[in-house]
Motif scaffolding. Structure first.
Motif, PDB file in Angstrom:
ATOM      1  N   ILE A 120      -9.678  -0.544  -1.881  1.00 22.48           N
ATOM      2  CA  ILE A 120      -8.393  -1.086  -2.307  1.00 22.48           C
ATOM      3  C   ILE A 120      -8.599  -1.678  -3.690  1.00 22.48           C
ATOM      4  O   ILE A 120      -9.462  -2.545  -3.876  1.00 22.48           O
ATOM      5  CB  ILE A 120      -7.881  -2.158  -1.323  1.00 22.48           C
ATOM      6  N   PHE A 121      -7.840  -1.197  -4.660  1.00 23.58           N
ATOM      7  CA  PHE A 121      -7.929  -1.680  -6.041  1.00 23.58           C
ATOM      8  C   PHE A 121      -9.363  -1.695  -6.566  1.00 23.58           C
ATOM      9  O   PHE A 121      -9.826  -2.677  -7.145  1.00 23.58           O
ATOM     10  CB  PHE A 121      -7.308  -3.070  -6.180  1.00 23.58           C
ATOM     11  N   GLY A 122     -10.104  -0.611  -6.355  1.00 25.25           N
ATOM     12  CA  GLY A 122     -11.442  -0.477  -6.926  1.00 25.25           C
ATOM     13  C   GLY A 122     -12.543  -1.204  -6.184  1.00 25.25           C
ATOM     14  O   GLY A 122     -13.692  -1.198  -6.618  1.00 25.25           O
ATOM     15  N   VAL A 145       2.950   0.445   0.006  1.00 20.69           N
ATOM     16  CA  VAL A 145       1.580   0.637  -0.472  1.00 20.69           C
ATOM     17  C   VAL A 145       1.478   1.983  -1.167  1.00 20.69           C
ATOM     18  O   VAL A 145       2.322   2.869  -0.971  1.00 20.69           O
ATOM     19  CB  VAL A 145       0.546   0.558   0.681  1.00 20.69           C
ATOM     20  N   GLU A 146       0.449   2.132  -1.983  1.00 20.93           N
ATOM     21  CA  GLU A 146       0.155   3.405  -2.636  1.00 20.93           C
ATOM     22  C   GLU A 146      -1.161   3.937  -2.094  1.00 20.93           C
ATOM     23  O   GLU A 146      -2.074   3.161  -1.803  1.00 20.93           O
ATOM     24  CB  GLU A 146       0.010   3.216  -4.146  1.00 20.93           C
ATOM     25  N   VAL A 147      -1.255   5.251  -1.995  1.00 24.17           N
ATOM     26  CA  VAL A 147      -2.508   5.906  -1.623  1.00 24.17           C
ATOM     27  C   VAL A 147      -2.793   6.926  -2.712  1.00 24.17           C
ATOM     28  O   VAL A 147      -1.914   7.727  -3.063  1.00 24.17           O
ATOM     29  CB  VAL A 147      -2.415   6.591  -0.242  1.00 24.17           C
ATOM     30  N   VAL A 148      -4.016   6.882  -3.278  1.00 19.92           N
ATOM     31  CA  VAL A 148      -4.352   7.772  -4.386  1.00 19.92           C
ATOM     32  C   VAL A 148      -5.650   8.519  -4.121  1.00 19.92           C
ATOM     33  O   VAL A 148      -6.549   8.018  -3.464  1.00 19.92           O
ATOM     34  CB  VAL A 148      -4.464   7.015  -5.731  1.00 19.92           C
ATOM     35  N   VAL A 184      -4.460   1.950  -2.052  1.00 21.82           N
ATOM     36  CA  VAL A 184      -5.578   2.517  -1.307  1.00 21.82           C
ATOM     37  C   VAL A 184      -6.158   3.647  -2.141  1.00 21.82           C
ATOM     38  O   VAL A 184      -5.432   4.537  -2.594  1.00 21.82           O
ATOM     39  CB  VAL A 184      -5.109   3.048   0.066  1.00 21.82           C
ATOM     40  N   GLU A 185      -7.471   3.611  -2.336  1.00 22.05           N
ATOM     41  CA  GLU A 185      -8.133   4.643  -3.137  1.00 22.05           C
ATOM     42  C   GLU A 185      -9.122   5.410  -2.274  1.00 22.05           C
ATOM     43  O   GLU A 185      -9.917   4.810  -1.553  1.00 22.05           O
ATOM     44  CB  GLU A 185      -8.850   3.986  -4.319  1.00 22.05           C
TER      45      GLU A 185
END
Length: 101
Positions: free
Chosen positions: A60-62, A12-15, A77-78
């Motif tokens: 998640i994705f906006g 997963v990505e976290v930004v 994850v945003e």
């Protein structure tokens, strides 16, 4: 998902993006990891001096999501920052200015 994927974990990505700086962390986490757990593992909130994490402003994705949301392979994850100005107030001020012109 196969049994092998759940044993290896998911990616997963976290930004987190601020006006002057953006950071993205790629994590491999166990299957079943929640959005909140991924944020903690990323360490992103601590990388931004003065930033206070508000778990009601994550997604998640906006799309807004609950901190308890279980992540899937490839999720981004945003962490959303607070608005600098209220969009309604900005539009109202712009309309006043244009009416005067």
């Amino acid at each position: 998902m196969t049994g092998q994927e759940s044993q290896q974990g998911i990616c997963v990505e976290v930004v987190l993006a601020m006006p002057a700086r953006q950071e993205l962390v790629i994590l491999e986490v166990p299957a079943g990891t929640t959005l909140e757990e991924a944020i903690a593992l990323s360490g992103l909130p601590e990388m931004f001096k003065g930033f206070e994490l508000d778990l009601t402003r994550v997604g998640i994705f906006g799309q807004r999501a609950s901190p308890e949301q279980v992540l899937l392979e490839g999720d981004r994850v945003e962490i959303y920052r607070p608005l600098i100005a209220d969009p309604k107030e900005v539009r109202r001020q712009r309309a006043i200015t244009q009416a005067k012109a």
